[in-house]
Design a protein around this motif. Structure first.
Motif, mmCIF file in Angstrom:
data_model
loop_
_atom_site.group_PDB
_atom_site.id
_atom_site.type_symbol
_atom_site.label_atom_id
_atom_site.label_comp_id
_atom_site.label_asym_id
_atom_site.label_seq_id
_atom_site.Cartn_x
_atom_site.Cartn_y
_atom_site.Cartn_z
ATOM 1 N N SER A 241 2.678 -3.141 1.638
ATOM 2 C CA SER A 241 1.380 -3.423 2.271
ATOM 3 C C SER A 241 1.025 -4.899 2.159
ATOM 4 N N GLU A 242 1.250 -5.469 0.971
ATOM 5 C CA GLU A 242 0.852 -6.859 0.733
ATOM 6 C C GLU A 242 1.658 -7.850 1.565
ATOM 7 N N ILE A 243 2.947 -7.584 1.768
ATOM 8 C CA ILE A 243 3.773 -8.538 2.517
ATOM 9 C C ILE A 243 3.675 -8.334 4.029
ATOM 10 N N GLY A 244 2.918 -7.308 4.451
ATOM 11 C CA GLY A 244 2.638 -7.159 5.874
ATOM 12 C C GLY A 244 3.533 -6.206 6.637
ATOM 13 N N VAL A 245 4.196 -5.271 5.961
ATOM 14 C CA VAL A 245 5.000 -4.262 6.648
ATOM 15 C C VAL A 245 4.061 -3.260 7.314
ATOM 16 N N SER A 246 4.271 -3.001 8.592
ATOM 17 C CA SER A 246 3.408 -2.063 9.306
ATOM 18 C C SER A 246 3.726 -0.621 8.899
ATOM 19 N N ASN A 247 2.708 0.221 8.873
ATOM 20 C CA ASN A 247 2.850 1.647 8.533
ATOM 21 C C ASN A 247 3.712 1.865 7.285
ATOM 22 N N PRO A 248 3.366 1.227 6.177
ATOM 23 C CA PRO A 248 4.222 1.304 4.984
ATOM 24 C C PRO A 248 4.418 2.712 4.441
ATOM 25 N N THR A 249 3.365 3.527 4.454
ATOM 26 C CA THR A 249 3.486 4.879 3.906
ATOM 27 C C THR A 249 4.400 5.735 4.764
ATOM 28 N N SER B 92 0.025 7.150 7.940
ATOM 29 C CA SER B 92 0.408 5.920 8.637
ATOM 30 C C SER B 92 0.249 5.977 10.147
ATOM 31 N N TYR B 93 0.642 7.106 10.746
ATOM 32 C CA TYR B 93 0.750 7.143 12.204
ATOM 33 C C TYR B 93 -0.329 7.957 12.903
ATOM 34 N N VAL B 94 -1.017 8.840 12.178
ATOM 35 C CA VAL B 94 -2.087 9.625 12.808
ATOM 36 C C VAL B 94 -3.447 8.980 12.560
ATOM 37 N N PHE B 95 -3.777 8.748 11.282
ATOM 38 C CA PHE B 95 -5.083 8.194 10.938
ATOM 39 C C PHE B 95 -5.076 6.686 10.703
ATOM 40 N N LEU B 96 -3.881 6.089 10.518
ATOM 41 C CA LEU B 96 -3.752 4.630 10.315
ATOM 42 C C LEU B 96 -4.542 4.148 9.099
ATOM 43 N N TRP B 97 -4.611 4.986 8.069
ATOM 44 C CA TRP B 97 -5.391 4.629 6.888
ATOM 45 C C TRP B 97 -4.782 3.467 6.109
ATOM 46 N N ASP B 98 -3.450 3.291 6.216
ATOM 47 C CA ASP B 98 -2.806 2.217 5.464
ATOM 48 C C ASP B 98 -2.535 0.976 6.313
ATOM 49 N N SER B 99 -3.111 0.920 7.505
ATOM 50 C CA SER B 99 -3.017 -0.281 8.324
ATOM 51 C C SER B 99 -3.897 -1.363 7.700
ATOM 52 N N PRO B 100 -3.682 -2.647 8.041
ATOM 53 C CA PRO B 100 -4.535 -3.705 7.476
ATOM 54 C C PRO B 100 -6.023 -3.444 7.715
ATOM 55 N N GLU B 101 -6.348 -2.956 8.909
ATOM 56 C CA GLU B 101 -7.753 -2.671 9.219
ATOM 57 C C GLU B 101 -8.262 -1.488 8.396
ATOM 58 N N GLY B 102 -7.418 -0.469 8.307
ATOM 59 C CA GLY B 102 -7.809 0.713 7.537
ATOM 60 C C GLY B 102 -8.021 0.397 6.076
ATOM 61 N N ARG B 103 -7.133 -0.423 5.507
ATOM 62 C CA ARG B 103 -7.258 -0.764 4.091
ATOM 63 C C ARG B 103 -8.485 -1.631 3.851
ATOM 64 N N SER B 104 -8.760 -2.568 4.764
ATOM 65 C CA SER B 104 -9.917 -3.455 4.588
ATOM 66 C C SER B 104 -11.226 -2.690 4.699
ATOM 67 N N GLU B 105 -11.211 -1.588 5.453
ATOM 68 C CA GLU B 105 -12.417 -0.771 5.609
ATOM 69 C C GLU B 105 -12.501 0.344 4.555
ATOM 70 N N GLY B 106 -11.556 0.348 3.620
ATOM 71 C CA GLY B 106 -11.592 1.340 2.547
ATOM 72 C C GLY B 106 -11.203 2.735 2.973
ATOM 73 N N MET B 107 -10.411 2.844 4.057
ATOM 74 C CA MET B 107 -10.089 4.171 4.581
ATOM 75 C C MET B 107 -9.051 4.919 3.749
ATOM 76 N N LEU B 108 -8.365 4.215 2.853
ATOM 77 C CA LEU B 108 -7.378 4.903 2.024
ATOM 78 C C LEU B 108 -8.010 5.957 1.121
ATOM 79 N N LYS B 109 -9.303 5.829 0.866
ATOM 80 C CA LYS B 109 -9.949 6.850 0.031
ATOM 81 C C LYS B 109 -9.945 8.212 0.726
ATOM 82 N N ASN B 110 -9.755 8.200 2.053
ATOM 83 C CA ASN B 110 -9.702 9.457 2.788
ATOM 84 C C ASN B 110 -8.499 10.310 2.409
ATOM 85 N N THR B 111 -7.474 9.675 1.801
ATOM 86 C CA THR B 111 -6.322 10.462 1.353
ATOM 87 C C THR B 111 -6.757 11.498 0.318
#
Length: 409
Positions: free
Chosen positions: A244-252, A149-168
Motif C-alpha cells: 500500500s505504501e509504495i503505491g501498488v494498486s489493489n494490494p489486498t 480490493s475490487y468490489v468496495f475499493l477499501w484499500d485504494s488510496p482514496e479508500g484508505r485516506s477516507e478510513g474505509m478500511l474499517k469497513n472490513t
C-alpha cells in the motif's frame, strides 16, 4: 457424505477463512494509517494470533472436548466474535482497539480446530475427503481479498485516506454472525472425552511429545520450525502495508495470488516429496522465503512490479513445502501414540512461540527504519527476514541428516 453435509461443511470452511482473510490481511495497513499505530503497536496487535494459538488448546481441551458439542461451541464463539468485530469497527484509537482484538483472537483460534473436528466427524476417509472441503476455506480467503480490493475499493488510496478500511471489520462481523447462527445447523459433533476423565494439561499442550526431541533430526526440524516463523511474521505483518505504501494498486486483491498458489503447490507437493524427498522439499520452502523477501526488497510498483507479484506467488512454496511437509514429517516421526501431541506441540511452538517472537522482532525493525515523512526504508527492512531465512536454510542443510519420509495425503 451426502450432498447436504458436503455443502454444510464447505460453506462452514468458506466462512471460517473468509472471516480471517477479511480483516487480518489489511490489519497492519488499517492500524498504521487509520489509528496511527507504530510498528511496536502493530506487532502487539498481530501477536494476538499467537496468544490465541497458545490459549486455544485450553479452550478445546477443557471445554470443547469434554462438555459441549463442537458445533455449538463454534456457534457461540463466532457470535461473540461478531460482537467484538463490531466493536473494533467503531473504535478510533489503538488503546481501545487492542482489548477487542485480543479477545477476538482468543475466541477465533480455537475455531480452527473445531471446524476440522466437525469435518472429520462426518468423514469415512478424511485423507481423501478433507481436502475437498478445506479448499473452500482458501476460496473464502481469496474472495474476501477480492471484495476488499475490487468490489468496495477499501484499500485504494482514496479508500484508505477516507478510513474505509474499517469497513472490513463490519463485513467480518456480519460474516461471523452468519457462521455463528449457521453453526447450530451443522451435524452434531458430541464431546470426545468424558467430563469425569482427569485433565492432563501436558497432553493438551502437546508436551507428551517432548521426548521426540531426543531424536536429533526431529530436534533440528523443531528448532528450524520455530526460527522460520520469524521471517514468516514479517510477511503477515508488513506485506500489505508495504504494498500500500509504495503505491501498488489493489494490494489486498493481489495478495490473494498467494492463496491461489497455495492450492496449486499443494497439488504439486506429493510429486516433489516422491521425487526429491523430505529434506530437499523443506529446503526449497526455506529458500523460497529468502527469494521472496529479496524480490520485495528490490521490486517496485513500476517496471519491476513483476518481482512483487512473483514474491507474493511464492507463498505456495513458502507455506506448503515447509509447513505441510513438516506436518507430514511430524506425523511420521510421532507414530500413533504421540501423533496428536506432536502436532499440538509443533503448532504451539510455531504459531504460538515462534510467531510471537517474530512479530516482536518485525515491529522493532519496522520502527527502526521509519522515516520522518511516515514512510519506511522497505529495502532494508526486507533484507532482515531474507537474511534470517537464509541462515535457517544453511543450518538445516548442514545439520539435518537426510532420511526417507513417506508422503501421506
Amino acid at each position: 457424505m451426502n450432498t447436504k453435509i458436503k455443502f454444510q461443511l464447505s460453506f462452514m470452511m468458506f466462512l471460517e477463512f473468509f472471516i480471517w482473510g477479511g480483516w487480518f490481511v489489511t490489519l497492519g495497513t488499517f492500524l498504521g494509517e487509520n489509528l496511527n499505530a507504530n510498528g511496536g503497536e502493530i506487532a502487539k496487535a498481530f501477536s494476538t494470533q499467537s496468544w490465541g494459538a497458545i490459549i486455544a488448546p485450553f479452550i478445546i481441551g477443557l471445554i470443547a472436548d469434554r462438555y459441549f458439542n463442537a458445533e455449538r461451541i463454534l456457534g457461540v464463539l463466532h457470535l461473540v466474535g461478531a460482537f467484538l468485530m463490531y466493536q473494533m469497527y467503531g473504535v478510533d484509537d489503538f488503546a481501545a482497539f487492542y482489548p477487542y482484538v485480543l479477545g477476538y483472537m482468543i475466541l477465533y483460534m480455537p475455531t480452527l480446530a473445531l471446524v476440522n473436528s466437525i469435518s472429520f466427524n462426518q468423514m469415512k476417509d478424511p485423507a481423501k475427503e478433507f481436502s475437498l472441503v478445506r479448499v473452500f476455506g482458501t476460496i473464502g480467503w481469496i474472495v474476501a481479498g477480492l471484495i476488499i480490493s475490487y468490489v468496495f475499493l477499501w484499500d485504494s488510496p482514496e479508500g484508505r485516506s477516507e478510513g474505509m478500511l474499517k469497513n472490513t471489520f463490519l463485513m467480518v462481523a456480519i460474516a461471523s454472525a452468519i457462521l455463528g447462527l449457521f453453526s447450530f445447523t451443522l451435524p452434531k459433533t458430541p464431546p470426545r472425552v468424558s467430563k469425569d476423565e482427569k485433565v492432563n494439561i501436558a497432553s493438551m499442550l502437546g508436551f507428551d511429545a517432548l521426548k521426540l526431541l531426543k531424536d536429533k533430526n526431529f530436534l533440528v526440524f523443531f528448532i528450524a520450525s520455530v526460527l522460520i516463523c520469524i521471517p514468516l511474521a514479517f510477511y503477515y505483518q508488513n506485506a500489505n502495508p508495504f504494498l500500500s505504501e509504495i503505491g501498488v494498486s489493489n494490494p489486498t486483491g493481489k495478495m490473494t495470488i498467494g492463496q491461489i498458489s497455495e492450492v496449486l503447490f499443494m497439488l504439486l507437493l506429493p510429486y516433489f516429496f516422491k521425487k526429491y524427498g523430505f529434506k530437499k522439499t523443506i529446503l526449497a520452502g526455506m529458500l523460497a522465503w529468502t527469494i521472496r523477501y529479496l524480490l520485495f526488497a528490490f521490486g517496485n510498483p513500476g517496471e519491476l512490479a513483476f518481482m512483487l507479484i512473483i514474491g507474493i506467488a511464492l507463498h505456495g512454496i513458502c507455506y506448503d513445502f515447509f509447513f505441510v511437509s513438516g506436518q507430514i514429517y511430524t506425523d511420521t516421526k510421532a507414530g500413533e501414540k504421540y501423533k496428536s501431541a506432536a502436532q499440538g506441540l509443533i503448532t504451539l511452538a510455531t504459531y504460538g512461540v515462534g510467531m510471537l517472537i517474530g512479530f516482536w522482532i518485525a515491529g522493532k525493525i519496522t520502527d527502526t527504519y521509519l522515516l520522518e515523512d511516515a514512510t519506511h526504508t522497505w529495502q532494508t527492512i526486507w533484507m532482515y527476514p531474507a537474511g534470517f531465512a537464509l541462515v535457517v536454510f544453511l543450518l538445516f542443510a548442514l545439520v539435518f541428516k537426510n532420511e526417507e519420509v513417506e508422503y501421506k495425503n
